[in-house]
Design a protein around this motif. Structure first.
Motif, mmCIF file in Angstrom:
data_model
loop_
_atom_site.group_PDB
_atom_site.id
_atom_site.type_symbol
_atom_site.label_atom_id
_atom_site.label_comp_id
_atom_site.label_asym_id
_atom_site.label_seq_id
_atom_site.Cartn_x
_atom_site.Cartn_y
_atom_site.Cartn_z
ATOM 1 N N ALA A 152 -6.980 4.198 2.971
ATOM 2 C CA ALA A 152 -7.025 3.607 1.636
ATOM 3 C C ALA A 152 -5.636 3.636 1.010
ATOM 4 O O ALA A 152 -4.874 4.581 1.196
ATOM 5 C CB ALA A 152 -8.001 4.364 0.766
ATOM 6 N N SER A 153 -5.322 2.603 0.276
ATOM 7 C CA SER A 153 -4.041 2.558 -0.420
ATOM 8 C C SER A 153 -4.134 3.398 -1.692
ATOM 9 O O SER A 153 -5.223 3.754 -2.153
ATOM 10 C CB SER A 153 -3.683 1.120 -0.773
ATOM 11 O OG SER A 153 -4.535 0.642 -1.796
ATOM 12 N N LEU A 154 -2.984 3.690 -2.265
ATOM 13 C CA LEU A 154 -2.939 4.454 -3.514
ATOM 14 C C LEU A 154 -3.690 3.712 -4.616
ATOM 15 O O LEU A 154 -4.405 4.318 -5.412
ATOM 16 C CB LEU A 154 -1.496 4.717 -3.928
ATOM 17 C CG LEU A 154 -1.292 5.474 -5.237
ATOM 18 C CD1 LEU A 154 -1.945 6.855 -5.154
ATOM 19 C CD2 LEU A 154 0.181 5.589 -5.573
ATOM 20 N N LEU A 183 -6.767 5.190 -6.779
ATOM 21 C CA LEU A 183 -6.691 5.241 -8.240
ATOM 22 C C LEU A 183 -7.832 4.460 -8.886
ATOM 23 O O LEU A 183 -8.371 4.879 -9.911
ATOM 24 C CB LEU A 183 -5.334 4.716 -8.723
ATOM 25 C CG LEU A 183 -4.135 5.609 -8.419
ATOM 26 C CD1 LEU A 183 -2.843 4.943 -8.866
ATOM 27 C CD2 LEU A 183 -4.288 6.979 -9.055
ATOM 28 N N ALA A 184 -8.198 3.331 -8.279
ATOM 29 C CA ALA A 184 -9.333 2.563 -8.798
ATOM 30 C C ALA A 184 -10.614 3.385 -8.714
ATOM 31 O O ALA A 184 -11.427 3.381 -9.648
ATOM 32 C CB ALA A 184 -9.476 1.248 -8.040
ATOM 33 N N LEU A 185 -10.798 4.114 -7.621
ATOM 34 C CA LEU A 185 -11.993 4.943 -7.471
ATOM 35 C C LEU A 185 -11.986 6.121 -8.441
ATOM 36 O O LEU A 185 -13.037 6.526 -8.945
ATOM 37 C CB LEU A 185 -12.123 5.420 -6.029
ATOM 38 C CG LEU A 185 -12.435 4.320 -5.019
ATOM 39 C CD1 LEU A 185 -12.307 4.849 -3.595
ATOM 40 C CD2 LEU A 185 -13.813 3.722 -5.260
ATOM 41 N N ASP A 212 -13.009 1.488 2.439
ATOM 42 C CA ASP A 212 -14.004 2.027 3.364
ATOM 43 C C ASP A 212 -15.083 2.769 2.571
ATOM 44 O O ASP A 212 -14.785 3.606 1.716
ATOM 45 C CB ASP A 212 -13.311 2.972 4.344
ATOM 46 C CG ASP A 212 -14.219 3.487 5.438
ATOM 47 O OD1 ASP A 212 -15.332 2.934 5.605
ATOM 48 O OD2 ASP A 212 -13.810 4.425 6.140
ATOM 49 N N LEU A 213 -16.328 2.464 2.860
ATOM 50 C CA LEU A 213 -17.451 3.058 2.145
ATOM 51 C C LEU A 213 -17.492 4.574 2.282
ATOM 52 O O LEU A 213 -17.868 5.277 1.342
ATOM 53 C CB LEU A 213 -18.754 2.445 2.667
ATOM 54 C CG LEU A 213 -20.002 2.597 1.826
ATOM 55 C CD1 LEU A 213 -19.802 1.977 0.458
ATOM 56 C CD2 LEU A 213 -21.185 1.970 2.515
ATOM 57 N N THR A 214 -17.076 5.088 3.442
ATOM 58 C CA THR A 214 -17.107 6.535 3.656
ATOM 59 C C THR A 214 -16.060 7.256 2.810
ATOM 60 O O THR A 214 -16.121 8.469 2.660
ATOM 61 C CB THR A 214 -16.890 6.891 5.131
ATOM 62 O OG1 THR A 214 -15.619 6.386 5.555
ATOM 63 C CG2 THR A 214 -17.999 6.322 5.997
#
Length: 112
Positions: free
Chosen positions: A3-5, A9-11, A79-81
């Motif tokens: 995942a990108s930064l 950050l969005a999550l 990625d969902l995981t």
């Protein structure tokens, strides 16, 4: 796929929007006036009117829904995981923090 930064950050923002609004929604919903109508249709309409006109309830609800929209958009490229554990576990942390700031009894040391 890493995942990108920006995705992380969005999550985290999703978690903040979900978790941070839960204590606010709880507080606002406990203060809503009770409505009583004769038919289920009038009851539903009156309850919706009561909710939609209460800004103390609608603002956290709107922010919570923005978190859901951001989550949905972020899932397209994450990625969902990774997405589910980050957003859900951090939402709990944000709920505890905001609840504590609002003076809620969150349990812990000294609780029976």
């Amino acid at each position: 796929m890493a995942a990108s930064l920006g995705q992380v950050l969005a999550l985290v923002l999703v978690a903040a929007l979900w978790g941070g609004t839960q204590p606010l929604l709880k507080r606002a919903s406990s203060r809503l006036q009770q409505v009583h109508e004769r038919t289920w249709a009038r009851q539903l309409l009156q309850e919706m009117k009561t909710l939609f006109l209460d800004t103390e309830y609608m603002m956290p609800f709107f922010l919570n829904q923005c978190g859901s929209l951001l989550y949905y958009l972020t899932l397209a490229s994450t990625d969902l995981t990774l997405a589910v554990p980050i957003s859900n576990s951090l939402a709990i942390v944000f709920t505890l923090i905001v609840g504590k700031v609002l003076g809620e009894d969150i349990g812990g040391k000294g609780q029976a």
